[in-house]
Design an enzyme around this catalytic site. Structure first.
Site, PDB file in Angstrom:
ATOM      1  N   HIS A 103       5.773  -1.884 -12.251  1.00 34.21           N
ATOM      2  CA  HIS A 103       6.757  -2.122 -13.312  1.00 34.21           C
ATOM      3  C   HIS A 103       6.302  -1.429 -14.596  1.00 34.21           C
ATOM      4  O   HIS A 103       5.108  -1.443 -14.930  1.00 34.21           O
ATOM      5  CB  HIS A 103       6.920  -3.617 -13.579  1.00 34.21           C
ATOM      6  CG  HIS A 103       7.266  -4.411 -12.364  1.00 34.21           C
ATOM      7  ND1 HIS A 103       8.360  -4.128 -11.575  1.00 34.21           N
ATOM      8  CD2 HIS A 103       6.656  -5.476 -11.795  1.00 34.21           C
ATOM      9  CE1 HIS A 103       8.409  -4.992 -10.576  1.00 34.21           C
ATOM     10  NE2 HIS A 103       7.385  -5.812 -10.688  1.00 34.21           N
ATOM     11  N   GLU A 120       4.433 -10.004 -15.224  1.00 42.57           N
ATOM     12  CA  GLU A 120       4.797 -11.149 -14.389  1.00 42.57           C
ATOM     13  C   GLU A 120       3.576 -11.885 -13.868  1.00 42.57           C
ATOM     14  O   GLU A 120       2.446 -11.387 -13.941  1.00 42.57           O
ATOM     15  CB  GLU A 120       5.672 -10.698 -13.214  1.00 42.57           C
ATOM     16  CG  GLU A 120       5.012  -9.729 -12.264  1.00 42.57           C
ATOM     17  CD  GLU A 120       5.979  -9.196 -11.206  1.00 42.57           C
ATOM     18  OE1 GLU A 120       7.169  -9.509 -11.264  1.00 42.57           O
ATOM     19  OE2 GLU A 120       5.523  -8.460 -10.322  1.00 42.57           O
ATOM     20  N   HIS A 178       1.384  -3.209  -6.948  1.00 48.00           N
ATOM     21  CA  HIS A 178       1.306  -4.491  -6.249  1.00 48.00           C
ATOM     22  C   HIS A 178       2.336  -4.588  -5.148  1.00 48.00           C
ATOM     23  O   HIS A 178       3.318  -3.832  -5.103  1.00 48.00           O
ATOM     24  CB  HIS A 178       1.492  -5.650  -7.235  1.00 48.00           C
ATOM     25  CG  HIS A 178       2.840  -5.644  -7.911  1.00 48.00           C
ATOM     26  ND1 HIS A 178       3.096  -4.900  -9.038  1.00 48.00           N
ATOM     27  CD2 HIS A 178       4.004  -6.288  -7.613  1.00 48.00           C
ATOM     28  CE1 HIS A 178       4.355  -5.091  -9.415  1.00 48.00           C
ATOM     29  NE2 HIS A 178       4.934  -5.916  -8.567  1.00 48.00           N
ATOM     30  N   ARG A 198       9.670   1.724  -7.007  1.00 51.85           N
ATOM     31  CA  ARG A 198       9.188   1.580  -5.631  1.00 51.85           C
ATOM     32  C   ARG A 198       8.390   2.822  -5.252  1.00 51.85           C
ATOM     33  O   ARG A 198       8.898   3.942  -5.314  1.00 51.85           O
ATOM     34  CB  ARG A 198      10.398   1.387  -4.700  1.00 51.85           C
ATOM     35  CG  ARG A 198      10.054   0.818  -3.329  1.00 51.85           C
ATOM     36  CD  ARG A 198      11.309   0.585  -2.505  1.00 51.85           C
ATOM     37  NE  ARG A 198      12.151  -0.446  -3.057  1.00 51.85           N
ATOM     38  CZ  ARG A 198      13.426  -0.280  -3.398  1.00 51.85           C
ATOM     39  NH1 ARG A 198      14.014   0.881  -3.233  1.00 51.85           N
ATOM     40  NH2 ARG A 198      14.117  -1.278  -3.898  1.00 51.85           N
TER      41      ARG A 198
END
Length: 319
Positions: A103, A120, A178, A198
């Site tokens: 991200h 996050e 991740h 992605r």
């Protein structure tokens, strides 16, 4: 205006990697066997949570904040974010491996997508035997190494794999490569953003033989190529707010509730409680509100002080 704990209709998302644990473990009303996400509190795009209880029932969260910004968000949050709700709360069921992804930070996300970045945190609620996840690189890497391993389909070999166990917490700063592995159910707390790059999807294709879109070039400047320490340790003292994670975007505490805990209100920020085990009640004056595993509740900043009672493990989040 009487403020009270707010609950929302879950926004359910089918995913190629989803399963049925959101129904089987958390009692979510899923309609398919590949439901991967339950968005518990959201104002992302058209996915705006709708209140299901009390006087505000039927209103969505944006409407409520628009009418009562400081009362819902709190003085500090309103001063920083205006009328924008800054966090997104989810439960995720990874029946299959998720794609390897990253991200962007606030600066890149603002420049490219006019969005927040996506810092996050994961709390593992359940994990099958031998379930694993990926967080960062095993050793310091570089753009060149990343591209080479991607072309050789050897990216997984240089990424750090961790065993997933119930109660584990992983904090993912923007830029951390991740992936959730198969067999893991998590609670996720993140910035209000749906921007994901992605990197690799294990060469999977859909029923029509189409591969999902990759974002290899966009990711180059978003990745942190250093080694990261993503897993967090925390205390579990009973009836206390044990700090788990603290960053500029949110604070998360772990409450091992066994009996009663008083919760004062400070007017500066809303609170969110995610029930990750057991059941509990909120006692507000003469009113009692009951919650169980998988429930998520928003406490408006100007709601009166209250108590938690019961036997449960609860994530407490605020700004």
């Amino acid at each position: 205006m009487k403020l009270y704990p707010l609950q929302f209709e879950p926004i359910l998302k089918e995913r190629i990697w989803g399963g049925t644990k959101l129904r089987d473990f958390l009692n979510k009303p899923i309609l398919s066997e590949i439901t991967g996400e339950s968005w518990e509190i959201s104002t992302v795009g058209d996915d705006v949570s709708v209140i299901v209880n009390g006087n505000f029932k039927g209103q969505n969260l944006n409407q409520l904040i628009d009418n009562h910004p400081e009362a819902i968000l709190g003085k500090k949050v309103f001063a920083r974010y205006g009328k924008q709700f800054p966090l997104l709360f989810k439960y995720l069921d990874a029946q299959k491996d998720l794609s390897i992804q990253v991200h962007p930070n606030d600066d890149l996300a603002k420049k490219r997508h006019n969005s927040f970045g996506k810092t996050e945190m994961w709390y593992v609620m359940q994990a099958d035997p031998d379930a694993e996840l990926i967080v960062g690189f095993k050793a310091k890497s570089s753009k060149e190494d990343y591209v080479r391993h991607l072309k050789n389909k050897s990216l997984v070999s240089v990424l750090d794999t961790k065993k997933a166990n119930k109660g584990d917490v992983f904090f993912l700063n923007t830029g951390t490569v991740h992936a959730l592995g198969a067999g893991i159910l998590i609670a996720e707390i993140q910035q209000t953003s749906d921007i994901t790059y992605r990197l690799y999807d294990f060469d999977r294709v859909d029923a029509n033989g189409n591969a999902r879109e990759l974002h290899v070039d966009l990711a180059l400047d978003a990745i942190n190529y250093d080694v990261v320490s993503a897993q967090l340790n925390y205390l579990t003292k009973k009836n206390k707010s044990n700090e788990v994670a603290s960053c500029r975007y949110f604070v998360t505490n772990f409450i091992n509730l066994d009996g009663k805990k008083s919760v004062p209100q400070d007017l500066f920020s809303f609170k969110v409680f995610m029930c990750v085990e057991g059941a509990f009640d909120i006692i507000l004056g003469n009113e009692k509100y009951s919650y169980t595993l998988g429930d998520t509740v928003l406490i408006p900043a100007k709601m009166d002080s209250f108590s938690l009672t019961g036997k449960a493990n609860i994530l407490e989040i605020y700004i």
